[in-house]
Design an enzyme around this catalytic site. Structure first.
Site, short mmCIF file in Angstrom:
data_model
loop_
_atom_site.label_atom_id
_atom_site.label_comp_id
_atom_site.label_asym_id
_atom_site.label_seq_id
_atom_site.Cartn_x
_atom_site.Cartn_y
_atom_site.Cartn_z
CG HIS A 247 -1.79 -1.12 1.45
ND1 HIS A 247 -2.89 -1.33 0.67
CD2 HIS A 247 -1.77 -2.12 2.37
CE1 HIS A 247 -3.53 -2.41 1.10
NE2 HIS A 247 -2.86 -2.91 2.12
O1 RIB Z 1 -5.32 0.25 4.24
C1 RIB Z 1 -3.94 0.20 4.19
C2 RIB Z 1 -3.32 1.32 5.01
O2 RIB Z 1 -3.69 1.18 6.38
C3 RIB Z 1 -1.83 1.37 4.99
O3 RIB Z 1 -1.42 2.70 5.03
C4 RIB Z 1 -1.46 0.66 6.26
O4 RIB Z 1 -0.16 1.02 6.70
C5 RIB Z 1 -2.51 1.11 7.20
O5 RIB Z 1 -2.19 2.38 7.71
#
Ligand code: RIB
Ligand code: CA
Length: 318
Positions: A247
């Site tokens: 992500h």
């Molecule tokens: O949904 C994924 C996100 O949520 C990423 O940024 C992870 O690190 C959490 O913060």
């Protein structure tokens, strides 16, 4: 040689935030100016400690770290990560891999720092939040600059065409502070949303983490073990993916090189009530407004991103 891109990160330093940090430190085109920390995967105190320790491990103790807010707008108590999040990122946010030594954050508040940075920002500045948008929402309130005139902010969060990962509608970073995200998305600030639409398509496997372990460096071992914990969680919760989603690294990559993602221009808002609370949607009140302030990433060049990701992270771990 052109001047490096100046970047400020805003991390809720769990595992994929740590990978994003390594990506930036390993990217020869970027100068990391500062890191602001947030609650989310962990408390803000743990995120700050993790960031300081990781910067030291990766050879950049000089980068200033600021402690951001400890809770969502309007929340009564300090944010504590729920059990599901602790399972994903581990008790310490880094898959249980121990960090040694004591570290201290710069005494200044992350929101003050961010507001001043936005006041003084030139168009080259890249600010990339990969946690809840609370620090940014508060900094926008504090700055005297018109949000519409600020440089585009690329953030990890949201889901426009796919389900959420906390509720059927909400992605974690938006879910943690829907009011802050809504205020940011309706402020006129130019944004680029790198959400689950694209981040679930970029997947890291144990074959790559084995390469990091084989580097034989402390950082290589630490990142391999930490990321294997994350992959293990995905193997149980999303076995069809074959690895873990990258992500936060994709958000920093898209900020540095926007050609990695294909975007749809839209004006967004966040649902604040009922079962869809935390959902990022097109703002019905601005559907007919010609100017769109958000570029929503809906496509991604997966092979090119993974190639660059592995090169930058390997450089940072060596
Ligand atoms: O949904 C994924 C996100 O949520 C990423 O940024 C992870 O690190 C959490 O913060
Ligand atoms: Ca994050």
């Amino acid at each position: 040689m052109s001047a490096p891109i100046k970047m400020v990160l805003d991390l809720d330093t769990g595992i994929d935030d740590a990978l994003a940090l390594a990506y930036v430190l390993g990217c020869p085109d970027v100068e990391l100016v500062a890191v602001v920390c947030s609650y989310g995967n962990v408390t803000v105190g743990t995120a700050t400690r993790n960031t300081l320790a990781l910067l030291r491990m990766l050879g950049h103790p000089e980068v200033p770290v600021y402690r951001g807010v400890d809770r969502a707008l309007g929340a009564k108590g300090e944010f504590r990560p729920p059990a599901g999040v602790v399972r994903i990122h581990g008790e310490n946010g880094l898959g249980g891999q121990e960090l040694s030594g004591w570290c201290y954050a710069a005494p200044r508040s992350g929101v003050d720092y961010l507001a001043q940075t936005l006041d003084e920002a030139d168009e080259g500045l890249r600010y990339v939040p990969t946690g809840p948008l609370t620090n940014l929402a508060l900094a926008l309130r504090a700055t005297s600059v018109d949000a519409r005139a600020l440089p585009r902010v690329t953030f990890m969060g949201g889901a426009l065409t796919v389900p959420g990962n906390v509720t059927p509608c909400a992605e974690a970073n938006i879910h943690n502070d829907p009011e802050a995200a809504d205020a940011v998305l309706r402020s006129g600030l130019p944004t680029r949303m790198v959400g689950l639409d694209v981040t679930h398509r970029v997947v890291l496997t144990r074959a790559e983490t084995a390469r990091w372990r084989a580097l034989g460096t402390p950082a290589g071992r630490f990142f391999a073990d930490m990321t294997d914990h994350y992959i293990g969680v995905y193997e149980k919760s999303n076995p069809h993916m074959g690895g873990c989603a990258l992500h936060d690294p994709l958000a920093v990559a898209a900020s540095i090189d926007p050609s990695l993602v294909g975007c749809h221009a839209a004006n967004l808002r966040v649902d604040l009530d009922g079962a869809t609370r935390g959902r990022t949607v097109c703002d019905p009140d601005r559907l007919r407004v010609a100017e769109k302030d958000c570029e929503v990433a809906l496509g991604v060049d997966v092979p090119r991103f993974l190639e660059v990701f592995l090169a930058h992270v390997e450089r940072a771990l060596t």
